[in-house]
Design a protein around this motif. Structure first.
Motif, PDB file in Angstrom:
ATOM      1  N   PRO A   1      -2.508  -7.091   0.309  1.00  0.00           N
ATOM      2  CA  PRO A   1      -2.686  -5.628   0.374  1.00  0.00           C
ATOM      3  C   PRO A   1      -4.112  -5.207   0.736  1.00  0.00           C
ATOM      4  O   PRO A   1      -4.323  -4.075   1.186  1.00  0.00           O
TER       5      PRO A   1
ATOM      6  N   ASN B   1       0.822  -1.211   0.000  1.00  0.00           N
ATOM      7  CA  ASN B   1       0.000   0.000   0.000  1.00  0.00           C
ATOM      8  C   ASN B   1       0.856   1.261   0.000  1.00  0.00           C
ATOM      9  O   ASN B   1       0.483   2.287  -0.593  1.00  0.00           O
TER      10      ASN B   1
ATOM     11  N   HIS C   1      -3.909   3.146   5.485  1.00  0.00           N
ATOM     12  CA  HIS C   1      -3.181   3.688   4.329  1.00  0.00           C
ATOM     13  C   HIS C   1      -4.080   4.575   3.472  1.00  0.00           C
ATOM     14  O   HIS C   1      -3.612   5.563   2.889  1.00  0.00           O
TER      15      HIS C   1
ATOM     16  N   ARG D   1       1.759   1.977  -3.534  1.00  0.00           N
ATOM     17  CA  ARG D   1       0.656   2.593  -4.257  1.00  0.00           C
ATOM     18  C   ARG D   1       0.553   4.090  -3.933  1.00  0.00           C
ATOM     19  O   ARG D   1       0.275   4.910  -4.809  1.00  0.00           O
TER      20      ARG D   1
ATOM     21  N   PHE E   1      -5.958   0.953  -5.359  1.00  0.00           N
ATOM     22  CA  PHE E   1      -5.961   0.328  -4.043  1.00  0.00           C
ATOM     23  C   PHE E   1      -6.834  -0.929  -3.964  1.00  0.00           C
ATOM     24  O   PHE E   1      -6.999  -1.490  -2.882  1.00  0.00           O
TER      25      PHE E   1
ATOM     26  N   LEU F   1      -5.115  -1.734   4.861  1.00  0.00           N
ATOM     27  CA  LEU F   1      -5.534  -0.817   3.808  1.00  0.00           C
ATOM     28  C   LEU F   1      -6.234   0.417   4.366  1.00  0.00           C
ATOM     29  O   LEU F   1      -6.009   1.543   3.890  1.00  0.00           O
TER      30      LEU F   1
END
Length: 800
Positions: free
Chosen positions: A448, A211, A457, A214, A475, A454
């Motif tokens: 993830p 994450n 994040h 990303r 995501f 998640l």
């Protein structure tokens, strides 16, 4: 096997010791070279030539070419195969050419500059890479480390002027992305992102870093609008792994090409599979005890050091690294008083200056022996080692190959020994080397989409830049529903343009990349008040409770007080002849079933569970023999864990039909659960301490005998799901390991567990084999038979 023709005698037990189970020789490998690519600037070729590198290996050129062409690339080859040059070539070439253009046209504004961001999981590895880059003596390259040890006064200069910045995921998360406006010039010129030792990003840590990558790509896109290259190229260096392109693609969220053919030379390595002998001591339930892997490894390390053979001994635990070092020094003092000072321990939790000193001494040859956690497994350049000892299974085949590859890096033949600990997986592997060398390396497992990872994040990403609907694909498919929950909980605010961070606290502070809950705890010497080190909060109930033994740089302490409110542990110097292990009691509740397989009368499930655990006591165990010396109760609070599990449900009739009576059910289930936990790392890149288990002859949610194995991390880490996917292979190996063990009624090498809260009682070894036969009778190989039923929660899910 002919150990008389090998290097086995270097271990100090003669040419054919009784502890030796197998010998495997990894043959020497010849180099395959390729010419320097045409696009590499002559100055770089000359710089490498000054270091004695006159022609690169073929895999280095292939990987560098891919990255130079703008293709995300992972080079997955063995230890000491020169992965660094593969990513240095395109990165340094871009920097060098950019700086030469600036020098040629002073005063002109250049919009095609080039900088590189290098990320490593450890500070030591970044420091090692910095030295390697500076050794090239390219005046155009301004390489600097940017981590928690960096002088605050130097950080602005680095941000504004360095063109090759070496950092770690922690600094990227806390120091760079939240302050991206300060880094605008850097991000506009960011050409390459290097992710070193990418295979180490697994489990929950891997989920966090996925994450984080990303978020990094999102910030790069924001500052990259209108520049000549759309986004930086990601280059990864990884140990040999199954499908490295798939793993790295999942890590960064973009397609990746892999280079996995290793064309570097390496001396042959003789690998000994070593099982410590049984002792006179008896453990719980009268089971025979093997000599500990710690004591055995210390003996072997002392033998090698006394013969002036440079050696690293690896072990998973901090305590184990310290104990091996202490015992080795004591043994060497009896042989030669000058030798103990040439042995040291190395692990995380040390102060930075302590780590750097050990690294320097090891490189310089001042140290002959080091006992280390996996912190020295990674790509730190230490050549000239002759031997490696691996105390207990390191968790994955990739880690084992990384560790034993530490020896022989200078081209000489080397010896390595895998010393089995009292563990079902170790027992299985030490007698089945084909399970290591004749199968592919594990895939790197992480998730993830874990909502506990998640969610925070997404908050951090929204705090960096408001999240737009078009960015949600980055995501994953669960992001939108998770954002709705975060809005409902007051962390985010929804507007037509997207989601905005509105909370008063730091969004980055919601994320703990390397641990779960509570943050680090300080270990303080009660006599001097000095800070000895740190420990992650979830470990404290197990390793820093009152009465626990704590070891630091060979010095032993006993915990006087665990203060959870102040995140502080007070310890006092002592010299006990024992170590401590905590015991817990666990309950499990099924929340939601996500996947199901039917194996005849057996049902295999995967889904969400709530695990309630309380550490209730600790045992003192003898350092050498593992004998239990005593047990004391503890008064610690229960902790809830919302995670993923795989569970096996079997009805009573199937078990009685196989010849078991109901009185045998608890012992059979308990023994099979322990062994299955021990064998899960055979199919998943986990270790025993990443996972837990519960078994019961009558579970409240299933109504029948059930075995649960769960991830020991909030939201799951991917290990239990891997167990579900590979259930037949996993349970078959579990059954084989129990049957192969030479004990009569169960021991730590098959069905006993070092962390069992029920004092390893009841356990029925023979009944466990029968139970596993029942589970496997109609087992299928492919998870394709699995179904994903509609959610059927039997409890309530946890909030973020």
């Amino acid at each position: 096997m002919n150990p008389h023709d090998s290097l086995i005698s270097l271990l100090g037990r003669g040419p054919d010791p009784e502890q030796l189970r197998h010998v495997h020789t990894i043959p020497a490998r010849q180099a395959v070279h390729s010419p320097w690519p045409d696009w590499v600037h002559p100055d770089l070729v000359a710089a490498y030539g000054s270091l004695g590198i006159h022609e690169p290996f073929r895999h280095q050129v292939d990987a560098a070419d891919l990255a130079h062409r703008g293709i995300h690339t992972v080079v997955a080859t063995g230890t000491a195969s020169g992965k660094s040059l593969a990513y240095q070539l395109p990165a340094l070439d871009a920097i060098h050419r950019s700086e030469l253009r600036v020098l040629a046209e002073p005063g002109k504004i250049h919009d095609d500059g080039a900088v590189t961001l290098y990320l490593s999981p450890t500070k030591a590895l970044a420091a090692d890479q910095l030295n390697a880059i500076r050794a090239l003596q390219l005046p155009t390259v301004r390489a600097e480390t940017y981590d928690g040890d960096t002088d605050p006064a130097a950080r602005r200069w680095i941000r504004d002027h360095a063109n090759f910045i070496l950092a770690n995921p922690d600094m990227l998360h806390f120091g760079i992305l939240p302050n991206h406006a300060w880094w605008a010039s850097f991000f506009r010129r960011l050409r390459y992102v290097i992710v070193d030792e990418a295979h180490s990003y697994r489990g929950v840590f891997g989920s966090h870093v996925a994450n984080l990558m990303r978020r990094l790509r999102r910030i790069c896109a924001y500052y990259g609008a209108g520049r000549t290259f759309p986004e930086p190229v990601f280059i990864a260096a990884s140990a040999t792994a199954s499908e490295p392109d798939v793993s790295f693609s999942r890590l960064i969220g973009a397609p990746v090409t892999a280079v996995s053919h290793d064309c570097s030379p390496h001396g042959s390595t003789t690998v000994a599979f070593w099982e410590p002998a049984l002792t006179e001591a008896r453990g719980e339930n009268g089971a025979p005890q093997r000599r500990t892997a710690v004591a055995e490894t210390a003996d072997l390390l002392a033998n090698l050091v006394s013969a002036r053979i440079r050696t690293i001994a690896f072990i998973k635990s901090r305590r184990g690294a310290e104990t091996i070092s202490s015992i080795t020094k004591r043994l060497l003092d009896e042989v030669d008083p000058s030798l103990p000072q040439r042995v040291a321990a190395y692990r995380s939790g040390y102060l930075p200056e302590e780590r750097r000193q050990v690294e320097r001494s090891l490189r310089a040859g001042e140290l002959l022996g080091v006992s280390s956690t996996s912190a020295l497994e990674l790509g730190i350049d230490i050549s000239g080692l002759d031997a490696v000892l691996v105390a207990g299974w390191p968790g994955t085949r990739a880690s084992l190959f990384q560790q034993i590859g530490r020896a022989g890096r200078a081209g000489q033949d080397a010896v390595a020994a895998f010393v089995a600990s009292d563990d079902p997986l170790d027992t299985y592997l030490v007698n089945h080397p084909e399970a290591i060398f004749d199968v592919s390396v594990e895939a790197t497992v992480f998730d993830p989409a874990n909502p506990y990872v998640l969610g925070p994040h997404l908050c951090a990403a929204a705090a960096e830049l408001p999240l737009g609907p078009a960015e949600l694909d980055l995501f994953g498919s669960t992001a939108e529903s998770l954002l709705d929950r975060l809005v409902a909980q007051g962390y985010l605010r929804r507007r037509p343009a997207g989601w905005f961070w509105t909370h008063s606290q730091s969004a980055a502070g919601m994320v703990n990349l390397r641990a779960d809950g509570g943050g680090p705890v300080s270990i303080v010497d009660a006599e001097t008040g000095s800070l000895l080190g740190t420990m992650d909060s979830p470990q404290t109930h197990y390793q820093a409770h009152t009465g626990a033994v704590y070891v630091h740089q060979g010095d032993t302490y006993v915990v006087e007080d665990l203060n959870e409110d102040d995140h502080c542990v007070m310890v006092r110097r002592a010299n006990p002849d024992y170590y401590t292990t905590a015991r817990d009691v666990t309950q499990i509740e099924v929340l939601e079933t996500q996947r199901t397989m039917q194996w005849g009368g057996v049902t295999v499930h995967f889904g969400d569970v709530k695990v309630t655990t309380q550490v209730v006591s600790f045992q003192r165990k003898a350092l050498i023999s593992n004998e239990v010396l005593g047990e004391e109760p503890l008064d610690l609070g229960a902790r809830d864990l919302f995670t993923k599990a795989v569970w096996f449900v079997v009805d009573n009739r199937s078990l009685t039909g196989a010849g078991l009576i109901e009185a045998q059910f608890p012992g059979a289930l308990h023994a099979a659960e322990h062994a299955a936990i021990g064998l899960l790392p055979l199919v998943a890149s986990s270790d025993r301490w990443d996972i837990g288990g519960v078994s019961t002859a009558l579970h409240a949610d299933t109504g029948v005998p059930t075995i649960f194995v769960y991830d020991g991390h909030p939201g799951g880490a991917g290990f239990a799901e891997r167990g579900f996917d590979k259930a037949k292979v996993w349970l078959a190996a579990t059954r084989d390991a129990i049957k192969a063990c030479e004990c009569d009624s169960g021991c730590p090498s098959c069905v006993q567990s070092p962390k069992c809260g029920n004092k390893n009682n009841p356990l029925d070894k023979a009944a466990a084999v029968t139970l596993l036969d029942v589970l496997l009778r109609h087992a299928t190989d492919s998870p394709a038979a699995a179904t994903a039923p509609a959610p059927t929660p039997t409890g309530s899910s946890a909030g973020l």
